[in-house]
Write a protein that holds these residues in place. Sequence first.
Motif, mmCIF file in Angstrom:
data_model
loop_
_atom_site.group_PDB
_atom_site.id
_atom_site.type_symbol
_atom_site.label_atom_id
_atom_site.label_comp_id
_atom_site.label_asym_id
_atom_site.label_seq_id
_atom_site.Cartn_x
_atom_site.Cartn_y
_atom_site.Cartn_z
ATOM 1 N N SER A 251 0.838 -1.196 0.000
ATOM 2 C CA SER A 251 0.000 0.000 0.000
ATOM 3 C C SER A 251 0.873 1.246 0.000
ATOM 4 N N ALA A 252 0.245 2.399 -0.245
ATOM 5 C CA ALA A 252 0.936 3.687 -0.243
ATOM 6 C C ALA A 252 0.350 4.576 0.835
ATOM 7 N N THR A 253 1.204 5.418 1.435
ATOM 8 C CA THR A 253 0.782 6.326 2.494
ATOM 9 C C THR A 253 0.951 7.768 2.038
ATOM 10 N N LEU A 254 -0.111 8.577 2.164
ATOM 11 C CA LEU A 254 -0.016 9.993 1.816
ATOM 12 C C LEU A 254 0.875 10.700 2.826
ATOM 13 N N VAL A 255 1.980 11.290 2.345
ATOM 14 C CA VAL A 255 2.949 11.951 3.212
ATOM 15 C C VAL A 255 2.676 13.439 3.308
ATOM 16 N N SER A 256 2.418 14.068 2.178
ATOM 17 C CA SER A 256 2.183 15.511 2.159
ATOM 18 C C SER A 256 1.457 15.872 0.877
ATOM 19 N N SER A 257 0.957 17.112 0.827
ATOM 20 C CA SER A 257 0.314 17.599 -0.374
ATOM 21 C C SER A 257 0.457 19.113 -0.438
ATOM 22 N N SER A 258 0.238 19.657 -1.639
ATOM 23 C CA SER A 258 0.376 21.098 -1.823
ATOM 24 C C SER A 258 -0.821 21.666 -2.569
ATOM 25 N N PRO A 259 -2.056 21.362 -2.156
ATOM 26 C CA PRO A 259 -3.200 21.916 -2.867
ATOM 27 C C PRO A 259 -3.217 23.435 -2.798
ATOM 28 N N GLY A 260 -3.488 24.061 -3.939
ATOM 29 C CA GLY A 260 -3.561 25.506 -4.001
ATOM 30 C C GLY A 260 -2.233 26.211 -4.126
ATOM 31 N N LEU A 261 -1.109 25.481 -4.071
ATOM 32 C CA LEU A 261 0.206 26.123 -4.113
ATOM 33 C C LEU A 261 0.835 26.112 -5.503
ATOM 34 N N THR A 262 0.361 25.234 -6.383
ATOM 35 C CA THR A 262 0.817 25.285 -7.770
ATOM 36 C C THR A 262 -0.098 26.228 -8.540
ATOM 37 N N GLY A 263 0.302 26.542 -9.769
ATOM 38 C CA GLY A 263 -0.620 27.233 -10.647
ATOM 39 C C GLY A 263 -1.653 26.256 -11.179
ATOM 40 N N PRO A 264 -2.708 26.738 -11.830
ATOM 41 C CA PRO A 264 -3.701 25.839 -12.406
ATOM 42 C C PRO A 264 -3.096 24.929 -13.471
ATOM 43 N N GLY A 265 -3.591 23.717 -13.528
ATOM 44 C CA GLY A 265 -3.167 22.779 -14.564
ATOM 45 C C GLY A 265 -1.768 22.249 -14.433
ATOM 46 N N PRO A 266 -1.333 21.760 -13.244
ATOM 47 C CA PRO A 266 0.015 21.178 -13.143
ATOM 48 C C PRO A 266 0.058 19.814 -13.814
ATOM 49 N N LYS A 267 0.513 19.798 -15.055
ATOM 50 C CA LYS A 267 0.453 18.558 -15.842
ATOM 51 C C LYS A 267 1.819 17.977 -16.166
ATOM 52 N N SER A 268 2.892 18.550 -15.624
ATOM 53 C CA SER A 268 4.214 17.942 -15.787
ATOM 54 C C SER A 268 5.025 18.200 -14.527
ATOM 55 N N LEU A 269 5.904 17.271 -14.199
ATOM 56 C CA LEU A 269 6.703 17.326 -12.977
ATOM 57 C C LEU A 269 8.136 16.936 -13.282
ATOM 58 N N VAL A 270 9.077 17.532 -12.550
ATOM 59 C CA VAL A 270 10.467 17.095 -12.616
ATOM 60 C C VAL A 270 11.128 17.378 -11.279
ATOM 61 N N LEU A 271 11.955 16.458 -10.818
ATOM 62 C CA LEU A 271 12.741 16.631 -9.601
ATOM 63 C C LEU A 271 14.161 17.022 -9.963
ATOM 64 N N SER A 272 14.785 17.825 -9.115
ATOM 65 C CA SER A 272 16.186 18.174 -9.318
ATOM 66 C C SER A 272 17.067 16.959 -9.065
ATOM 67 N N LYS A 273 18.297 17.024 -9.520
ATOM 68 C CA LYS A 273 19.243 15.971 -9.212
ATOM 69 C C LYS A 273 19.511 15.991 -7.713
ATOM 70 N N GLY A 274 19.397 14.849 -7.069
ATOM 71 C CA GLY A 274 19.505 14.800 -5.623
ATOM 72 C C GLY A 274 18.166 14.947 -4.936
ATOM 73 N N TYR A 275 17.115 15.288 -5.720
ATOM 74 C CA TYR A 275 15.718 15.315 -5.266
ATOM 75 C C TYR A 275 15.406 16.417 -4.258
ATOM 76 N N SER A 276 16.223 17.444 -4.130
ATOM 77 C CA SER A 276 15.961 18.499 -3.143
ATOM 78 C C SER A 276 14.866 19.465 -3.573
ATOM 79 N N TYR A 277 14.597 19.545 -4.885
ATOM 80 C CA TYR A 277 13.620 20.503 -5.399
ATOM 81 C C TYR A 277 12.688 19.836 -6.399
#
Length: 381
Positions: free
Chosen positions: A250-276
Motif C-alpha cells: 500500500s501507499a501512504t499519503l505523506v504531504s500535499s500542496s493543494p492551491g500552491l501550484t498554478g492551475p493545470g500542473p500537468k508535468s513534474l520534474v525533480l532536481s538531481k539529488g531530489y531536493s527541489y
Amino acid sequence: MPALSGCGNFFVYPGSGNTPTSSSDYVYVSNSTTGITYINGYAIANGTLSPTSGSPINVSVVPSAMAITPTNSLLYIASSGGTSGTGNGLYAYAIGASGALTAENSGTALAGGYPVSIDISPDGQWLFALDGLSNTISEYSINSSTAALTLQKQISFTATGGATITAYQIRVAPTGNYVVAVLGDAGEIVIPFTTSSGTFGTTYGISTVNVGTGADYAAVMDGSNNLYVSRTGGTTATTGVYVYALGATSATLVSSSPGLTGPGPKSLVLSKGYSYLYTGNETDTSVQAAGGSISEFSQSSAKLTSLGIAIGSPIEVYSMGRDNSGSYILAAGYNSTSNGLILYTVGSSGGLTQASSVATAAPVPNGAGLPSYPAVMALTH
C-alpha cells in the motif's frame, strides 16, 4: 480504484556533483507540422542549446512519449497518434556520435499497440508501455545490441467504483523497485518490481477519493520510493502535488500542496539529488495571458515547501526534464514563433533562471515552416 489482472507469458531475460555539462548531454523534442512529424535534438553545453548532428529528423510517426536507455545508446519512441492504427507502436533510434539519430529495425515498429507512455528500468533491461486503448501495461525485455523488444508480461486493469480510466503516464522508480501508472480520475496503480529478474509483485491502487476530486496527470519518483503526483481538474483546494510513500502492499499519503501550484500542473520534474520539485502549470494565466508557468518547491522527507515563485514557461507548457549534470531544467510548450524549448539554470537555493541562450526553431525538412506543439521530450542520463 482500478482492478488488475495478469495475462501473457513470462520468462526471465538473461542478460550515472552538479557540474555544468560541457558537451555530452542531449535533449530530444518531438514536433509536428502539417504532413511532417520530426524530432529536434540539442546538445546542452554551458547554458546553450545547439542542434545535434543531422537534426531535425523526420520520424514519420506521431510520438506520444520517448525514453532513452541508461547507457544513452538507444532512444525509444511510442506512437499513438496515427489514424486507424497507422503508425502506432514502439520504435527505436540509435544515438550516435554528436547525438545523431539512426533508425533501428529499418524504421519499422518493434511492437504494436496504442502506447501513450513508456519508461525504462534503471538497469536498462526492461521497457514498460502504458496502452491507452486496451488498459494494459506491457513489460518488454530490451536487446541492447539490436534494440529488439520481447514481450515478457502484460497486466490489464479495469475501473471500479465508477472511476474513469484515462491512461496518461508510466514511471519506474530510480531504485527499480516500483512501476507506477497514472490513470486520470482512476488515480494510480503501483506494481512492486524486482528489476534483476523482471518479476512483478502484487499490484495495488492509489485512489483519489481520500484527497478530493480531480484527475491525476503526471508522476515522478525519488530515490527513497516516494511518489509525487500532479492532480488537476478539480477545485483550487484539491489541485496540486500529492506525495505518497510507496510500500510493498500500500501507499501512504505523506504531504500535499493543494492551491500552491498554478492551475493545470500537468508535468513534474525533480532536481538531481531530489531536493527541489518543479511543476509545469499548463493553464496558469497569472504569469502570461496565453497560459503557462512553473512552480518551484523545496522538499525534505517528501514534504513540500513552496519557494513562493511562479516563473514564465513556454506557452501551455507540456513537458519538463532535467539534464544529466543537474544544472539545468528544460521545459517545452507551444509557441507560434519558435519550438518553445526553454533552458533554465538551477540556482543554489533551487530557483530557476532562464538561460541566456534558448533553442530557436531549426529549419524543417521540405520547407514545412516552423515547428509546433513540442509536447514530448527525452534527455540523456
